[in-house]
Design a protein around this motif. Sequence first.
Motif, PDB file in Angstrom:
ATOM      1  N   UNK A  68      48.537  50.474  29.964  1.00  0.00           N
ATOM      2  CA  UNK A  68      48.096  51.244  31.309  1.00  0.00           C
ATOM      3  C   UNK A  68      48.935  51.736  32.642  1.00  0.00           C
ATOM      4  N   UNK A  69      49.317  51.822  33.350  1.00  0.00           N
ATOM      5  CA  UNK A  69      50.107  51.781  34.594  1.00  0.00           C
ATOM      6  C   UNK A  69      49.304  50.669  35.390  1.00  0.00           C
ATOM      7  N   UNK A  70      47.385  50.938  35.157  1.00  0.00           N
ATOM      8  CA  UNK A  70      46.903  50.710  36.228  1.00  0.00           C
ATOM      9  C   UNK A  70      46.410  48.621  35.646  1.00  0.00           C
ATOM     10  N   UNK A  71      46.211  49.050  34.686  1.00  0.00           N
ATOM     11  CA  UNK A  71      46.504  47.382  34.234  1.00  0.00           C
ATOM     12  C   UNK A  71      47.808  46.698  34.921  1.00  0.00           C
ATOM     13  N   UNK A  72      48.868  47.143  34.295  1.00  0.00           N
ATOM     14  CA  UNK A  72      49.889  46.430  34.939  1.00  0.00           C
ATOM     15  C   UNK A  72      50.108  46.165  36.152  1.00  0.00           C
ATOM     16  N   UNK A  73      49.439  47.230  37.235  1.00  0.00           N
ATOM     17  CA  UNK A  73      49.543  46.810  38.228  1.00  0.00           C
ATOM     18  C   UNK A  73      48.626  45.663  39.438  1.00  0.00           C
ATOM     19  N   UNK A  74      47.391  45.634  38.322  1.00  0.00           N
ATOM     20  CA  UNK A  74      46.424  44.696  38.716  1.00  0.00           C
ATOM     21  C   UNK A  74      46.767  43.242  37.637  1.00  0.00           C
ATOM     22  N   UNK A 106      35.317  36.818  38.207  1.00  0.00           N
ATOM     23  CA  UNK A 106      36.003  38.046  37.542  1.00  0.00           C
ATOM     24  C   UNK A 106      36.857  38.771  36.722  1.00  0.00           C
ATOM     25  N   UNK A 107      37.436  39.033  37.625  1.00  0.00           N
ATOM     26  CA  UNK A 107      38.747  39.334  37.594  1.00  0.00           C
ATOM     27  C   UNK A 107      39.648  39.452  35.666  1.00  0.00           C
ATOM     28  N   UNK A 108      39.500  37.500  36.314  1.00  0.00           N
ATOM     29  CA  UNK A 108      40.495  37.078  35.763  1.00  0.00           C
ATOM     30  C   UNK A 108      39.806  36.893  33.855  1.00  0.00           C
ATOM     31  N   UNK A 109      38.694  37.189  34.144  1.00  0.00           N
ATOM     32  CA  UNK A 109      37.488  37.186  32.749  1.00  0.00           C
ATOM     33  C   UNK A 109      37.887  38.975  31.866  1.00  0.00           C
ATOM     34  N   UNK A 110      37.519  39.374  32.809  1.00  0.00           N
ATOM     35  CA  UNK A 110      38.317  41.307  32.755  1.00  0.00           C
ATOM     36  C   UNK A 110      39.255  41.205  31.727  1.00  0.00           C
ATOM     37  N   UNK A 111      40.875  40.485  32.655  1.00  0.00           N
ATOM     38  CA  UNK A 111      42.017  40.743  31.638  1.00  0.00           C
ATOM     39  C   UNK A 111      42.266  39.931  30.573  1.00  0.00           C
ATOM     40  N   UNK A 112      41.370  39.207  30.602  1.00  0.00           N
ATOM     41  CA  UNK A 112      41.511  38.160  29.167  1.00  0.00           C
ATOM     42  C   UNK A 112      40.608  38.595  28.181  1.00  0.00           C
ATOM     43  N   UNK A 113      39.419  39.564  28.985  1.00  0.00           N
ATOM     44  CA  UNK A 113      38.992  40.571  27.210  1.00  0.00           C
ATOM     45  C   UNK A 113      39.694  41.844  27.299  1.00  0.00           C
ATOM     46  N   UNK A 114      40.527  42.174  28.418  1.00  0.00           N
ATOM     47  CA  UNK A 114      41.343  43.632  27.906  1.00  0.00           C
ATOM     48  C   UNK A 114      42.490  43.039  26.823  1.00  0.00           C
ATOM     49  N   UNK A 115      42.584  41.608  26.593  1.00  0.00           N
ATOM     50  CA  UNK A 115      44.710  41.548  26.885  1.00  0.00           C
ATOM     51  C   UNK A 115      43.564  41.370  25.488  1.00  0.00           C
ATOM     52  N   UNK A 116      43.111  40.606  24.751  1.00  0.00           N
ATOM     53  CA  UNK A 116      42.629  40.277  23.685  1.00  0.00           C
ATOM     54  C   UNK A 116      42.253  41.838  22.745  1.00  0.00           C
ATOM     55  N   UNK A 117      41.443  42.245  23.877  1.00  0.00           N
ATOM     56  CA  UNK A 117      40.266  43.521  23.097  1.00  0.00           C
ATOM     57  C   UNK A 117      41.369  44.457  22.340  1.00  0.00           C
ATOM     58  N   UNK A 118      42.603  44.708  23.000  1.00  0.00           N
ATOM     59  CA  UNK A 118      43.903  45.906  23.217  1.00  0.00           C
ATOM     60  C   UNK A 118      44.245  45.430  21.793  1.00  0.00           C
ATOM     61  N   UNK A 119      44.393  43.921  21.073  1.00  0.00           N
ATOM     62  CA  UNK A 119      45.452  43.474  20.332  1.00  0.00           C
ATOM     63  C   UNK A 119      46.881  43.938  20.289  1.00  0.00           C
ATOM     64  N   UNK A 120      47.509  44.834  21.542  1.00  0.00           N
ATOM     65  CA  UNK A 120      49.164  44.270  22.070  1.00  0.00           C
ATOM     66  C   UNK A 120      50.108  45.025  21.477  1.00  0.00           C
TER      67      UNK A 120
END
Length: 125
Positions: A68-74, A106-120
């Motif tokens: 998503x665009x919002x995650x990219x901007x993050x 916390x933001x870095x941990x969130x990014x890690x979880x999102x990157x890993x959980x969505x497969x990509x």
Amino acid sequence: FDMISRYLSKDYIGFMYQFVPNFEALIKILLKANGISTKNRDTGVEEDISLNSLLSGKGKTIIEQIYGRDFFYLLENMFLYEYGFNLRNALMHGEGLSYLDKQYADVCFYVLVVLISRGGVLEDE
């Protein structure tokens, strides 16, 4: 992962020191899995393409399509954009370490979880 243990034990700066280089590696794995070369061979010598270059053009499009665009901007504001938090430079060059705390971890941990959980990997349409 030792970095996850660091986060959970509240060693936030230690976590971020481990996460940031691994973030770049995760992005490269993601882009390679989607057919984007992360190496430049124009001069006859193989060189890594910078993260800023990888996350422009096709790389940006792939990240936006998957996450998503919002995650990219993050990602852009946390790690790349010189007027954002630019954690890559702060950690790799020792700039502004005094302001790195739990909020950034916390933001870095969130990014890690999102990157890993969505497969990509983009599915064929």
